[in-house]
Write a protein that holds these residues in place. Structure first.
Motif, PDB file in Angstrom:
ATOM      1  N   ARG A   1       0.837  -1.207   0.000  1.00 16.34           N
ATOM      2  CA  ARG A   1       0.000   0.000   0.000  1.00 16.34           C
ATOM      3  C   ARG A   1       0.871   1.256   0.000  1.00 16.34           C
ATOM      4  NH1 ARG A   1      -3.422  -3.165   3.553  1.00 16.34           N
ATOM      5  NH2 ARG A   1      -5.345  -3.677   2.433  1.00 16.34           N
ATOM      6  N   SER A   2       1.957   1.207   0.752  1.00 20.44           N
ATOM      7  CA  SER A   2       2.885   2.335   0.788  1.00 20.44           C
ATOM      8  C   SER A   2       3.532   2.545  -0.572  1.00 20.44           C
ATOM      9  CB  SER A   2       3.963   2.078   1.853  1.00 20.44           C
ATOM     10  OG  SER A   2       4.945   3.099   1.823  1.00 20.44           O
ATOM     11  N   PHE A   3       3.932   1.456  -1.215  1.00 24.21           N
ATOM     12  CA  PHE A   3       4.573   1.553  -2.521  1.00 24.21           C
ATOM     13  C   PHE A   3       3.591   2.079  -3.576  1.00 24.21           C
ATOM     14  CE2 PHE A   3       6.013  -0.282  -6.586  1.00 24.21           C
ATOM     15  CZ  PHE A   3       7.298   0.256  -6.624  1.00 24.21           C
ATOM     16  N   LYS A   4       2.349   1.617  -3.530  1.00 26.89           N
ATOM     17  CA  LYS A   4       1.337   2.085  -4.481  1.00 26.89           C
ATOM     18  C   LYS A   4       1.061   3.574  -4.288  1.00 26.89           C
ATOM     19  CE  LYS A   4      -3.080   0.834  -6.558  1.00 26.89           C
ATOM     20  NZ  LYS A   4      -2.493   0.520  -7.863  1.00 26.89           N
ATOM     21  N   ALA A   5       1.064   4.028  -3.044  1.00 18.81           N
ATOM     22  CA  ALA A   5       0.857   5.452  -2.763  1.00 18.81           C
ATOM     23  C   ALA A   5       1.989   6.287  -3.360  1.00 18.81           C
ATOM     24  CB  ALA A   5       0.763   5.681  -1.259  1.00 18.81           C
ATOM     25  N   ILE A   6       3.218   5.763  -3.282  1.00 17.36           N
ATOM     26  CA  ILE A   6       4.367   6.469  -3.864  1.00 17.36           C
ATOM     27  C   ILE A   6       4.210   6.561  -5.377  1.00 17.36           C
ATOM     28  CG2 ILE A   6       6.849   6.341  -4.291  1.00 17.36           C
ATOM     29  CD1 ILE A   6       7.139   5.009  -1.546  1.00 17.36           C
ATOM     30  N   GLN A   7       3.786   5.463  -5.997  1.00 20.88           N
ATOM     31  CA  GLN A   7       3.623   5.442  -7.452  1.00 20.88           C
ATOM     32  C   GLN A   7       2.621   6.483  -7.934  1.00 20.88           C
ATOM     33  OE1 GLN A   7       2.547   1.241  -7.904  1.00 20.88           O
ATOM     34  NE2 GLN A   7       4.365   0.956  -9.164  1.00 20.88           N
ATOM     35  N   ARG A   8       1.599   6.741  -7.160  1.00 17.96           N
ATOM     36  CA  ARG A   8       0.502   7.605  -7.592  1.00 17.96           C
ATOM     37  C   ARG A   8       0.774   9.095  -7.404  1.00 17.96           C
ATOM     38  NH1 ARG A   8      -5.128   4.922  -5.432  1.00 17.96           N
ATOM     39  NH2 ARG A   8      -5.334   3.313  -7.028  1.00 17.96           N
ATOM     40  N   ASP A   9       1.710   9.456  -6.568  1.00 15.66           N
ATOM     41  CA  ASP A   9       1.887  10.851  -6.181  1.00 15.66           C
ATOM     42  C   ASP A   9       3.300  11.327  -6.508  1.00 15.66           C
ATOM     43  OD1 ASP A   9       2.168  13.294  -4.835  1.00 15.66           O
ATOM     44  OD2 ASP A   9       0.817  12.682  -3.230  1.00 15.66           O
ATOM     45  N   MET A  10       3.417  12.288  -7.417  1.00 17.61           N
ATOM     46  CA  MET A  10       4.731  12.779  -7.823  1.00 17.61           C
ATOM     47  C   MET A  10       5.499  13.373  -6.644  1.00 17.61           C
ATOM     48  SD  MET A  10       6.986  13.096 -10.120  1.00 17.61           S
ATOM     49  CE  MET A  10       6.069  12.633 -11.584  1.00 17.61           C
ATOM     50  N   ASN A  11       4.792  14.042  -5.736  1.00 17.67           N
ATOM     51  CA  ASN A  11       5.463  14.601  -4.563  1.00 17.67           C
ATOM     52  C   ASN A  11       6.065  13.500  -3.696  1.00 17.67           C
ATOM     53  OD1 ASN A  11       4.831  17.281  -5.181  1.00 17.67           O
ATOM     54  ND2 ASN A  11       2.813  17.111  -4.231  1.00 17.67           N
TER      55      ASN A  11
ATOM     56  N   LYS B   1      17.238  -0.208   0.494  1.00 14.90           N
ATOM     57  CA  LYS B   1      16.829  -1.277   1.399  1.00 14.90           C
ATOM     58  C   LYS B   1      15.325  -1.516   1.276  1.00 14.90           C
ATOM     59  CE  LYS B   1      17.046  -2.652   6.257  1.00 14.90           C
ATOM     60  NZ  LYS B   1      17.483  -2.258   7.630  1.00 14.90           N
ATOM     61  N   LEU B   2      14.556  -0.419   1.125  1.00 10.89           N
ATOM     62  CA  LEU B   2      13.114  -0.528   0.986  1.00 10.89           C
ATOM     63  C   LEU B   2      12.762  -1.247  -0.311  1.00 10.89           C
ATOM     64  CD1 LEU B   2      10.207   0.198   1.817  1.00 10.89           C
ATOM     65  CD2 LEU B   2      10.520   2.384   0.627  1.00 10.89           C
ATOM     66  N   LEU B   3      13.427  -0.897  -1.397  1.00  6.96           N
ATOM     67  CA  LEU B   3      13.161  -1.532  -2.685  1.00  6.96           C
ATOM     68  C   LEU B   3      13.489  -3.021  -2.668  1.00  6.96           C
ATOM     69  CD1 LEU B   3      14.311   1.074  -5.365  1.00  6.96           C
ATOM     70  CD2 LEU B   3      12.006   0.248  -4.926  1.00  6.96           C
ATOM     71  N   ALA B   4      14.568  -3.365  -2.010  1.00  8.12           N
ATOM     72  CA  ALA B   4      14.952  -4.772  -1.909  1.00  8.12           C
ATOM     73  C   ALA B   4      13.861  -5.567  -1.193  1.00  8.12           C
ATOM     74  CB  ALA B   4      16.280  -4.905  -1.178  1.00  8.12           C
ATOM     75  N   GLU B   5      13.274  -4.991  -0.149  1.00 12.17           N
ATOM     76  CA  GLU B   5      12.213  -5.659   0.590  1.00 12.17           C
ATOM     77  C   GLU B   5      10.933  -5.732  -0.254  1.00 12.17           C
ATOM     78  OE1 GLU B   5      10.282  -7.637   3.728  1.00 12.17           O
ATOM     79  OE2 GLU B   5      12.363  -7.372   3.112  1.00 12.17           O
ATOM     80  N   ILE B   6      10.640  -4.669  -1.000  1.00 16.13           N
ATOM     81  CA  ILE B   6       9.460  -4.658  -1.874  1.00 16.13           C
ATOM     82  C   ILE B   6       9.582  -5.747  -2.934  1.00 16.13           C
ATOM     83  CG2 ILE B   6       8.308  -3.338  -3.703  1.00 16.13           C
ATOM     84  CD1 ILE B   6       8.828  -0.825  -2.005  1.00 16.13           C
ATOM     85  N   LYS B   7      10.768  -5.863  -3.529  1.00 17.37           N
ATOM     86  CA  LYS B   7      10.970  -6.875  -4.565  1.00 17.37           C
ATOM     87  C   LYS B   7      10.861  -8.282  -3.979  1.00 17.37           C
ATOM     88  CE  LYS B   7      13.818  -7.868  -8.587  1.00 17.37           C
ATOM     89  NZ  LYS B   7      14.962  -7.423  -9.421  1.00 17.37           N
ATOM     90  N   ARG B   8      11.389  -8.487  -2.787  1.00 18.80           N
ATOM     91  CA  ARG B   8      11.319  -9.806  -2.148  1.00 18.80           C
ATOM     92  C   ARG B   8       9.862 -10.191  -1.907  1.00 18.80           C
ATOM     93  NH1 ARG B   8      10.614 -12.305   2.576  1.00 18.80           N
ATOM     94  NH2 ARG B   8      10.011 -10.368   3.594  1.00 18.80           N
ATOM     95  N   VAL B   9       9.078  -9.263  -1.381  1.00 21.90           N
ATOM     96  CA  VAL B   9       7.661  -9.522  -1.104  1.00 21.90           C
ATOM     97  C   VAL B   9       6.888  -9.731  -2.404  1.00 21.90           C
ATOM     98  CG1 VAL B   9       5.535  -8.500  -0.199  1.00 21.90           C
ATOM     99  CG2 VAL B   9       7.672  -8.297   1.104  1.00 21.90           C
ATOM    100  N   ALA B  10       7.220  -8.928  -3.410  1.00 21.01           N
ATOM    101  CA  ALA B  10       6.523  -9.040  -4.691  1.00 21.01           C
ATOM    102  C   ALA B  10       6.768 -10.393  -5.340  1.00 21.01           C
ATOM    103  CB  ALA B  10       6.972  -7.915  -5.624  1.00 21.01           C
ATOM    104  N   LYS B  11       7.984 -10.901  -5.269  1.00 23.64           N
ATOM    105  CA  LYS B  11       8.295 -12.203  -5.860  1.00 23.64           C
ATOM    106  C   LYS B  11       7.538 -13.327  -5.165  1.00 23.64           C
ATOM    107  CE  LYS B  11      12.849 -11.394  -7.896  1.00 23.64           C
ATOM    108  NZ  LYS B  11      14.289 -11.784  -7.873  1.00 23.64           N
ATOM    109  N   LEU B  12       7.328 -13.188  -3.865  1.00 22.96           N
ATOM    110  CA  LEU B  12       6.610 -14.214  -3.113  1.00 22.96           C
ATOM    111  C   LEU B  12       5.108 -14.195  -3.402  1.00 22.96           C
ATOM    112  CD1 LEU B  12       8.337 -13.932   0.389  1.00 22.96           C
ATOM    113  CD2 LEU B  12       8.595 -15.772  -1.276  1.00 22.96           C
TER     114      LEU B  12
END
Length: 234
Positions: free
Chosen positions: A177-187, A200-211
């Motif tokens: 949800r946090s990542f989707k919020a970032i995608q939607r808002d340029m600010n 570090k955040l991206l690495a965790e997002i990718k790990r969760v996404a792959k699972l």
């Protein structure tokens, strides 16, 4: 059918290109197209393929994540506020190996064409892929060659798509949800880029996404015959 004039400087790889619309699969009479294809069956190759996957979930609950983890995508909103989210280069068709993802609501898309529609599986992810010349020979594709279809499946394996955040629980759901919020808002994108902990955040997002990703390659393997059965020779 689109015929391209042969140009020895600019177009040395092929002289003609056929674009097959989805309506071709629904037509009662295929006309002359199958005759043209079968006439040079061993000469044609697959340059581009658009494959759609439809989901029961709400589009707003889905998340597309680029395999290289670039946050920003492209969002188009028409005058009726219908939204299409694009991920990848909009010039995908000019570069072999490129992929463009288009995520939209099927009912909204059909209504924009003045068509009545009430699809239950309205959340559509359209995968548009580009291939090298002769990477997929059409006769191999149409005869269900494992090697030809493995090229498509290999491209699908790189896709990271969360069908429904609501089906996730705990920290993974909060993270998406946090990542989707970032995608939607340029600010928020600009704020995110300044964070020292973003890698570090991206690495965790990718790990969760792959699972939790949808298995596109398995879905294609189970349903790929639908794409080729009309081309099978009698």
């Amino acid at each position: 059918m689109k015929m391209l004039q042969h140009d020895f400087v600019r177009r040395t790889q092929y002289t003609a290109r056929i674009t097959i619309h989805r309506a071709f699969y629904e037509a009662e009479n295929e006309g002359y197209l199958l005759e043209i294809i079968n006439l040079y069956r061993d000469k044609w190759c697959v340059k581009n393929a658009h494959i759609a996957f439809d989901f029961l979930s709400n589009k707003d609950n889905s998340v597309i994540i680029k395999h290289h983890l670039n946050v920003k995508g492209t969002r188009f909103t028409d005058l009726e506020h219908r939204v299409t989210d694009y991920t990848g280069s909009l010039k995908y068709s000019t570069r072999a190996g490129a992929r463009l993802l288009a995520n939209y609501n099927r009912n909204e898309r059909e209504q924009s064409r003045n068509n009545d529609s009430d699809y239950a599986f309205a959340n559509r992810l359209e995968v548009r892929m580009s291939f090298k010349t002769n990477e997929i020979i059409f006769c191999d594709f149409a005869s269900n060659s494992e090697q030809a279809h493995s090229v498509i499946q290999s491209s699908l394996e790189a896709l990271l798509f969360i069908v429904d955040i609501d089906e996730m629980i705990g920290c993974p759901a909060m993270l998406m949800r946090s990542f989707k919020a970032i995608q939607r808002d340029m600010n928020k994108i600009n704020e995110y880029k300044k964070r020292k902990s973003k890698h570090k955040l991206l690495a965790e997002i990718k790990r969760v996404a792959k699972l939790n990703r949808f298995n596109f390659e398995l879905a294609y393997g189970n349903n790929g015959n639908e794409l080729i059965k009309i081309f099978k020779e009698n």
